[in-house]
Design a protein around this motif. Sequence first.
Motif, PDB file in Angstrom:
ATOM      1  N   TYR A 174       0.835  -1.206   0.000  1.00  0.00           N
ATOM      2  CA  TYR A 174       0.000   0.000   0.000  1.00  0.00           C
ATOM      3  C   TYR A 174       0.868   1.254   0.000  1.00  0.00           C
ATOM      4  O   TYR A 174       0.593   2.207  -0.726  1.00  0.00           O
ATOM      5  CB  TYR A 174      -0.932   0.013   1.207  1.00  0.00           C
ATOM      6  CG  TYR A 174      -2.218  -0.756   1.046  1.00  0.00           C
ATOM      7  CD1 TYR A 174      -2.331  -1.847   0.179  1.00  0.00           C
ATOM      8  CD2 TYR A 174      -3.331  -0.403   1.775  1.00  0.00           C
ATOM      9  CE1 TYR A 174      -3.512  -2.551   0.053  1.00  0.00           C
ATOM     10  CE2 TYR A 174      -4.531  -1.091   1.653  1.00  0.00           C
ATOM     11  CZ  TYR A 174      -4.612  -2.159   0.797  1.00  0.00           C
ATOM     12  OH  TYR A 174      -5.795  -2.850   0.672  1.00  0.00           O
ATOM     13  N   ASP A 175       1.920   1.272   0.813  1.00  0.00           N
ATOM     14  CA  ASP A 175       2.825   2.432   0.842  1.00  0.00           C
ATOM     15  C   ASP A 175       3.456   2.656  -0.530  1.00  0.00           C
ATOM     16  O   ASP A 175       3.583   3.792  -0.982  1.00  0.00           O
ATOM     17  CB  ASP A 175       3.926   2.235   1.882  1.00  0.00           C
ATOM     18  CG  ASP A 175       3.421   2.266   3.309  1.00  0.00           C
ATOM     19  OD1 ASP A 175       2.390   2.937   3.572  1.00  0.00           O
ATOM     20  OD2 ASP A 175       4.057   1.623   4.165  1.00  0.00           O
ATOM     21  N   ALA A 176       3.853   1.570  -1.188  1.00  0.00           N
ATOM     22  CA  ALA A 176       4.449   1.680  -2.520  1.00  0.00           C
ATOM     23  C   ALA A 176       3.428   2.209  -3.527  1.00  0.00           C
ATOM     24  O   ALA A 176       3.768   3.011  -4.408  1.00  0.00           O
ATOM     25  CB  ALA A 176       4.995   0.328  -2.974  1.00  0.00           C
ATOM     26  N   GLY A 220      -3.054  -0.912 -13.439  1.00  0.00           N
ATOM     27  CA  GLY A 220      -1.973  -1.818 -13.801  1.00  0.00           C
ATOM     28  C   GLY A 220      -0.611  -1.154 -13.766  1.00  0.00           C
ATOM     29  O   GLY A 220       0.371  -1.756 -13.321  1.00  0.00           O
ATOM     30  N   GLN A 221      -0.545   0.080 -14.248  1.00  0.00           N
ATOM     31  CA  GLN A 221       0.726   0.821 -14.191  1.00  0.00           C
ATOM     32  C   GLN A 221       1.187   0.978 -12.748  1.00  0.00           C
ATOM     33  O   GLN A 221       2.353   0.773 -12.436  1.00  0.00           O
ATOM     34  CB  GLN A 221       0.555   2.236 -14.762  1.00  0.00           C
ATOM     35  CG  GLN A 221       0.764   2.409 -16.211  1.00  0.00           C
ATOM     36  CD  GLN A 221       0.631   3.885 -16.564  1.00  0.00           C
ATOM     37  OE1 GLN A 221      -0.441   4.460 -16.424  1.00  0.00           O
ATOM     38  NE2 GLN A 221       1.710   4.487 -16.993  1.00  0.00           N
ATOM     39  N   ILE A 222       0.261   1.378 -11.897  1.00  0.00           N
ATOM     40  CA  ILE A 222       0.611   1.605 -10.492  1.00  0.00           C
ATOM     41  C   ILE A 222       1.028   0.289  -9.834  1.00  0.00           C
ATOM     42  O   ILE A 222       1.996   0.258  -9.071  1.00  0.00           O
ATOM     43  CB  ILE A 222      -0.559   2.273  -9.739  1.00  0.00           C
ATOM     44  CG1 ILE A 222      -0.874   3.653 -10.345  1.00  0.00           C
ATOM     45  CG2 ILE A 222      -0.252   2.396  -8.248  1.00  0.00           C
ATOM     46  CD1 ILE A 222       0.292   4.632 -10.366  1.00  0.00           C
ATOM     47  N   ALA A 223       0.334  -0.791 -10.149  1.00  0.00           N
ATOM     48  CA  ALA A 223       0.727  -2.099  -9.596  1.00  0.00           C
ATOM     49  C   ALA A 223       2.153  -2.439  -9.994  1.00  0.00           C
ATOM     50  O   ALA A 223       2.949  -2.879  -9.161  1.00  0.00           O
ATOM     51  CB  ALA A 223      -0.242  -3.178 -10.075  1.00  0.00           C
ATOM     52  N   GLY A 260      -6.657  -0.913  -6.545  1.00  0.00           N
ATOM     53  CA  GLY A 260      -7.983  -0.325  -6.357  1.00  0.00           C
ATOM     54  C   GLY A 260      -8.406  -0.328  -4.904  1.00  0.00           C
ATOM     55  O   GLY A 260      -8.916   0.670  -4.391  1.00  0.00           O
ATOM     56  N   GLY A 261      -8.163  -1.433  -4.225  1.00  0.00           N
ATOM     57  CA  GLY A 261      -8.492  -1.510  -2.803  1.00  0.00           C
ATOM     58  C   GLY A 261      -7.684  -0.548  -1.969  1.00  0.00           C
ATOM     59  O   GLY A 261      -8.205   0.096  -1.055  1.00  0.00           O
ATOM     60  N   ALA A 262      -6.403  -0.419  -2.293  1.00  0.00           N
ATOM     61  CA  ALA A 262      -5.540   0.515  -1.562  1.00  0.00           C
ATOM     62  C   ALA A 262      -6.030   1.948  -1.729  1.00  0.00           C
ATOM     63  O   ALA A 262      -6.088   2.714  -0.761  1.00  0.00           O
ATOM     64  CB  ALA A 262      -4.092   0.389  -2.045  1.00  0.00           C
ATOM     65  N   LEU A 263      -6.387   2.305  -2.951  1.00  0.00           N
ATOM     66  CA  LEU A 263      -6.831   3.675  -3.211  1.00  0.00           C
ATOM     67  C   LEU A 263      -8.179   3.955  -2.573  1.00  0.00           C
ATOM     68  O   LEU A 263      -8.433   5.058  -2.079  1.00  0.00           O
ATOM     69  CB  LEU A 263      -6.865   3.944  -4.716  1.00  0.00           C
ATOM     70  CG  LEU A 263      -5.510   3.860  -5.421  1.00  0.00           C
ATOM     71  CD1 LEU A 263      -5.669   4.132  -6.904  1.00  0.00           C
ATOM     72  CD2 LEU A 263      -4.497   4.805  -4.802  1.00  0.00           C
ATOM     73  N   CYS A 264      -9.037   2.947  -2.551  1.00  0.00           N
ATOM     74  CA  CYS A 264     -10.350   3.094  -1.920  1.00  0.00           C
ATOM     75  C   CYS A 264     -10.215   3.362  -0.418  1.00  0.00           C
ATOM     76  O   CYS A 264     -11.004   4.091   0.161  1.00  0.00           O
ATOM     77  CB  CYS A 264     -11.171   1.834  -2.171  1.00  0.00           C
ATOM     78  SG  CYS A 264     -12.844   1.906  -1.545  1.00  0.00           S
TER      79      CYS A 264
END
Length: 100
Positions: A4-6, A23-26, A39-43
Motif C-alpha cells: 500500500y505504501d508503494a 496496472g501501471q501503479i501495480a 484499487g483496494g488501496a486507493l479506496c
Amino acid sequence: MTFYDAVYDAVRHIPKGKVATYGQIAALAGSPRASRVVGGALCRCKDPTVPCHRVVNRLGGMAPQGAFGLPGEQERRLLAEGIALRKDATVDLSIYLWNP
C-alpha cells in the motif's frame, strides 16, 4: 515499506493533468498483477497528498460511483486539472496517460 505504501508513493508521482492505470501503479509498486489490490488501496486511502483521482482503469474509465464520496467527484477533479473526458466519461489515454 508495505505494498500500500508503494502504491501511494507511485500515485503521488502522477503529475497534474495526467492519469495512470491501476496496472501501471501495480507494476511501479512492484507487483504487476495486483491491479485489483491497487484499487483496494486507493479506496482505503485517507491521505489527501495522494491524488487517487488520477488513477483510471485500462480503458480510461472512472472508479465506481461514490468511491470519492460524492457521485461524479473523480470526474470533477480530473476536469479541474484540465483533463477532458470523452462523451462516454472516459479519459483518452493516448493523450493523458502518464509515461514515467
